[in-house]
Design a protein around this motif. Structure first.
Motif, short mmCIF file in Angstrom:
data_model
loop_
_atom_site.label_atom_id
_atom_site.label_comp_id
_atom_site.label_asym_id
_atom_site.label_seq_id
_atom_site.Cartn_x
_atom_site.Cartn_y
_atom_site.Cartn_z
N GLY A 1 35.32 40.66 10.22
CA GLY A 1 34.83 39.33 9.85
C GLY A 1 35.95 38.37 9.49
O GLY A 1 35.88 37.17 9.75
N ARG A 2 37.00 38.89 8.90
CA ARG A 2 38.11 38.04 8.45
C ARG A 2 38.96 37.55 9.62
O ARG A 2 39.43 36.42 9.63
CB ARG A 2 38.97 38.84 7.46
CG ARG A 2 40.00 38.03 6.71
CD ARG A 2 40.69 38.86 5.64
NE ARG A 2 39.84 39.08 4.48
CZ ARG A 2 40.07 39.98 3.54
NH1 ARG A 2 41.11 40.78 3.64
NH2 ARG A 2 39.26 40.10 2.51
N TYR A 3 39.16 38.43 10.61
CA TYR A 3 40.13 38.09 11.66
C TYR A 3 39.54 37.89 13.06
O TYR A 3 40.18 37.27 13.90
CB TYR A 3 41.21 39.19 11.73
CG TYR A 3 41.99 39.29 10.45
CD1 TYR A 3 42.81 38.25 10.03
CD2 TYR A 3 41.88 40.41 9.63
CE1 TYR A 3 43.52 38.31 8.84
CE2 TYR A 3 42.59 40.49 8.43
CZ TYR A 3 43.40 39.43 8.04
OH TYR A 3 44.09 39.50 6.86
N LYS B 1 34.28 29.82 14.34
CA LYS B 1 34.40 30.08 15.78
C LYS B 1 34.84 31.52 16.00
O LYS B 1 36.02 31.84 16.04
CB LYS B 1 35.42 29.12 16.41
CG LYS B 1 35.28 29.13 17.94
CD LYS B 1 36.28 28.19 18.59
CE LYS B 1 36.09 28.25 20.10
NZ LYS B 1 37.18 27.60 20.83
N PRO B 2 33.87 32.42 16.17
CA PRO B 2 34.23 33.82 16.39
C PRO B 2 35.03 33.99 17.68
O PRO B 2 34.80 33.29 18.66
CB PRO B 2 32.87 34.52 16.49
CG PRO B 2 31.88 33.45 16.81
CD PRO B 2 32.42 32.19 16.20
N LYS B 3 35.99 34.93 17.65
CA LYS B 3 36.87 35.15 18.81
C LYS B 3 36.26 36.19 19.74
O LYS B 3 36.81 37.28 19.94
CB LYS B 3 38.25 35.58 18.30
CG LYS B 3 38.90 34.50 17.45
CD LYS B 3 40.11 35.02 16.69
CE LYS B 3 40.63 33.94 15.75
NZ LYS B 3 41.54 34.46 14.75
N CYS B 4 35.11 35.83 20.30
CA CYS B 4 34.35 36.80 21.11
C CYS B 4 35.14 37.32 22.30
O CYS B 4 35.03 38.49 22.65
CB CYS B 4 33.04 36.18 21.57
SG CYS B 4 31.96 35.67 20.20
N GLY B 5 35.93 36.46 22.92
CA GLY B 5 36.67 36.85 24.12
C GLY B 5 37.69 37.95 23.87
O GLY B 5 38.01 38.71 24.78
N SER B 6 38.19 38.04 22.64
CA SER B 6 39.18 39.08 22.34
C SER B 6 38.63 40.14 21.39
O SER B 6 39.37 40.85 20.73
CB SER B 6 40.45 38.45 21.74
OG SER B 6 40.11 37.67 20.62
N CYS B 7 37.31 40.26 21.35
CA CYS B 7 36.66 41.20 20.43
C CYS B 7 36.40 42.54 21.13
O CYS B 7 35.84 42.57 22.23
CB CYS B 7 35.34 40.60 19.96
SG CYS B 7 34.31 41.74 19.04
#
Length: 213
Positions: free
Chosen positions: A183-185, A191-197
């Motif tokens: 959740g923090r990073y 703006k969640p970093k979905c592409g690099s999740c």
């Protein structure tokens, strides 16, 4: 979300970070307890800056109590709500000295009786210091649990109970750290970093950003 997906999510987090730890700096259960009390509505970074100066001078219930409220404030004045936190920490130290032989208790009831210690703080101490399978639900965990659909709930207690029910047993001890870090990073609020999740394909969040593939 089904059991298979949950197992795969936690498997990936474990593979990426096999021994997750809190970002608060501490060496004893007492130092952890004080750091967690200080961290309410403050960042771990700000708490660590303060405790790096405080703990070499005072890191036991007796030595912190000896500083007094004003003495403690001089070390923690850069942390939000430092006035009330100083008051709570001094009172908690007195209780630890008087009631617990200056040791941090390893049960919820005794921890929650200490000033400045609520359910979330008690859960962090029980999990991190004593290895108990508890879930300390902060804003990051609440968001990740609901957004991914790992364990949706309307309030903190509901999410905590759902997580304890649904997280596969092998992952329960470390789950709280993985979810906070995620959740923090990665799964950030705005703006969640979905592409690099690493769990993007398993997550059930409908409004993903930067879809992979």
């Amino acid at each position: 979300m089904n059991k298979t997906k949950r197992f795969e999510i936690f498997s990936r987090w474990q593979a990426e970070n096999p021994h997750p730890k809190t970002e608060l700096e501490y060496t004893t259960p007492f130092e952890l307890l004080i750091a967690v009390i200080l961290s309410a509505q403050a960042t771990d970074v700000s708490v660590n800056k303060a405790t790096r100066k405080l703990y070499p001078i005072a890191n036991t219930p007796e030595t912190i109590y000896a500083l007094g409220v004003d003495g403690l404030k001089s070390y923690i004045k850069t942390i939000g709500l430092f006035n009330s936190k100083a008051d709570n920490v001094i009172k908690a130290c007195k209780m630890l000295i008087d009631l617990h032989n200056s040791t941090v208790p390893d049960n919820r009831e005794a921890l929650e009786a200490l000033p400045g210690v609520g359910r979330k703080t008690a859960n962090v101490v029980l999990n991190t210091a004593f290895g108990q399978p508890t879930m300390a639900v902060d804003t990051h965990i609440f968001r990740v649990a609901n957004r991914t659909k790992i364990a949706p709930g309307k309030n903190v207690l509901e999410v905590e109970k759902q997580l304890l029910k649904f997280i596969p047993k092998p992952f329960l001890i470390d789950a709280h750290h993985w979810m906070i870090l995620h959740g923090r990073y990665v799964c950030t609020a705005r703006k969640p970093k979905c592409g690099s999740c690493i769990i993007e394909d398993l997550c059930e969040f409908k409004e993903k950003t930067e879809p992979s593939g």
